[in-house]
Design an enzyme around this catalytic site. Structure first.
Site, PDB file in Angstrom:
ATOM      1  CB  SER A 170      -1.026   0.088   1.308  1.00 29.98           C
ATOM      2  OG  SER A 170      -1.849   1.136   1.162  1.00 29.98           O
TER       3      SER A 170
ATOM      4  CG  ASP B 140      -6.044   0.605  -0.486  1.00 34.47           C
ATOM      5  OD1 ASP B 140      -5.528   1.499  -0.614  1.00 34.47           O
ATOM      6  OD2 ASP B 140      -6.189  -0.273   0.489  1.00 34.47           O
TER       7      ASP B 140
ATOM      8  CG  ASP C 161      -2.969   4.123  -1.354  1.00 35.01           C
ATOM      9  OD1 ASP C 161      -3.717   4.030  -2.261  1.00 35.01           O
ATOM     10  OD2 ASP C 161      -3.127   3.298  -0.310  1.00 35.01           O
TER      11      ASP C 161
ATOM     12  CG  ASP D 195      -2.910  -0.836  -2.314  1.00 33.34           C
ATOM     13  OD1 ASP D 195      -2.997   0.507  -1.975  1.00 33.34           O
ATOM     14  OD2 ASP D 195      -3.667  -1.697  -1.585  1.00 33.34           O
TER      15      ASP D 195
END
Length: 454
Positions: free
Chosen positions: A104, A245, A241, A243
């Site tokens: 992340s 999400d 960010d 990843d």
């Protein structure tokens, strides 16, 4: 021994905690728990595997795919894609489970392995515990034609983009949008989907080299996005960010629009359209009191959860609610996704600008953010934070003084010997005075000698 799974899968330093050997073992264990137990009609279980562009993701993905296929699971390698794309594709392909390799917003040396159950759902604790328990057992070792096969999921990104475009209430024609992809997993699909939606797109932070993910860009470093939005005269900016999400935003003047403000805008819009289930938004205890006040005035109730998007998801599933999220920018639209989706959130936010003809700055005024201050009080016995009479009396006095104009939150850290003291008030001077006073009481009442502070 401490639990291997954390709040968001297994995460740590790649080639430190997170080795290729562990990745293989986790995959083999997951194949038993998530795959073979659900196999029907003699067919091999299927799994979707995706990753963010970290250099370590290459060898870890190879290890995960080796562990799965050697355990009799057919693997669909989706390559570099956002976490929410992996979750969506598990459902879209009707796969048995999915695996996402990402850390992340963490720096490039870290990585993580996260599993999704059938339908793209996050795993409950008991299923993670079952995978961890399976690590010490003999893995499945099929032979011949029963071994799993690995194939490239060639249209994975296209499926995800088509899905996102189908959620839009209005195209983005005429809007100029700056996207900061954090040199991460959204670097390919986020610019493409915004262009397909009709926006004039300026892209920064979309040149991943495996080592620069989240490095000075993205939702944890909004400075470059603010500068780019103003320099290009854009209507708004969207920051992902690593990843993708989560999503934070910037208005045309370069002002930050955080997750609470984004949720306020979207909750009010869904409510006006008659699409907000039971007029309820799910948010964590860390959301600003201003969000609750703004939505209360519109007849919308907030259901509060503990900090963490997994708790938001659990509450949404239990109640059947369709919007929730966190101040950090994890926003969940359960009508379209099973997890936080920063690309989806950015699209929906931009669509409200296009739909209303109002600037993002104007839309964000729907919520008046109360000044908020948090102090981490270290070296204390956090276990007594909720039971100490002196602390309780100080909190009660602070709450009495604040009344409905603010609030107090004491939260023991889950990983450190500290207590977080958070105060919101009508002005920063009051918030600072009360927060510092409470922090002093916590330190005095709960403090322990440094050699015992573990």
């Amino acid at each position: 021994m401490s639990r291997l799974f954390g709040t968001d899968g297994v995460r740590g330093l790649a080639n430190g905690l997170l080795t290729a050997e562990l990745a293989i073992q986790l995959a083999q264990a997951a194949a038993v728990v998530l795959g073979h137990d659900r196999t029907t009609d003699g067919k091999r279980p299927r799994a979707v595997v995706a990753r963010d562009p970290r250099a370590s993701g290459e060898f870890l993905a190879a290890a995960v795919e080796a562990g799965l296929s050697s355990s009799g699971v057919d693997v669909y390698d989706a390559g570099v894609l956002p976490t929410p794309a992996a979750a969506y594709l598990v459902a879209d392909l009707d796969a048995d489970f999915g695996v996402m390799l990402s850390a992340s917003h963490n720096p490039a040396p870290d990585n993580g392995i996260k599993f999704f159950a059938r339908g793209g759902q996050k795993l409950p604790d008991d299923v993670e515990d079952a995978i961890e328990a399976q690590l010490g057992k003999e893995p499945q070792r099929p032979v011949g034609g029963d071994v799993g096969r690995i194939q490239r999921f060639s249209d994975a990104e296209d499926r995800y983009i088509v899905h996102l475009l189908g959620t839009l209430p209005k195209r983005l024609d005429g809007l100029k949008v700056v996207l900061d992809c954090a040199h991460g997993a959204a670097s390919g699909c986020s610019p493409q989907v915004f262009k397909d939606a009709g926006a004039d797109v300026v892209v920064i932070g979309a040149e991943p080299d495996g080592l620069n993910i989240n490095d000075g860009v993205g939702s944890t470093h909004l400075g470059p996005l603010k500068e780019a939005v103003v320099a290009h005269g854009a209507d708004l900016g969207i920051a992902h960010d690593g990843d993708a999400d989560r999503c934070l935003a910037v208005d045309h003047e370069g002002n930050e629009v955080d997750g609470d403000q984004i949720m306020a805008i979207l909750a009010l819009a869904l409510n006006k359209a008659g699409k907000l289930k039971d007029n309820i938004l799910v948010a964590t205890v860390m959301s600003n009191l201003g969000l609750k006040i703004a939505l209360r005035d519109a007849g919308i109730t907030i259901r509060e959860t503990a900090v963490g998007d997994r708790y938001v998801l659990e509450e949404m599933r239990d109640g059947g609610y369709n919007l929730g999220g966190e101040q950090s920018g994890h926003v969940i639209f359960s009508d379209y996704a099973t997890t936080g989706d920063g690309v989806l959130t950015g699209l929906q936010l931009a669509a409200q600008v296009a739909l209303t003809g109002r600037s993002l700055k104007d839309l964000a005024t729907a919520m008046n953010k109360l000044p908020q201050l948090m102090i981490n009080v270290k070296g204390v016995d956090k276990a007594r934070a909720g039971t100490d009479e002196g602390v309780a009396a100080a909190v009660a006095a602070a709450e009495l003084e604040l009344g409905e104009t603010g609030r107090v939150l004491l939260r023991p850290s889950g990983t450190e010997a500290l207590v977080r003291v958070m105060v919101e008030a009508a002005d920063m001077e009051t918030a600072e005075r009360i927060c510092k006073g409470l922090a002093a009481v916590v330190k005095e009442r709960l403090g322990v000698p440094s050699e015992l502070a573990v």
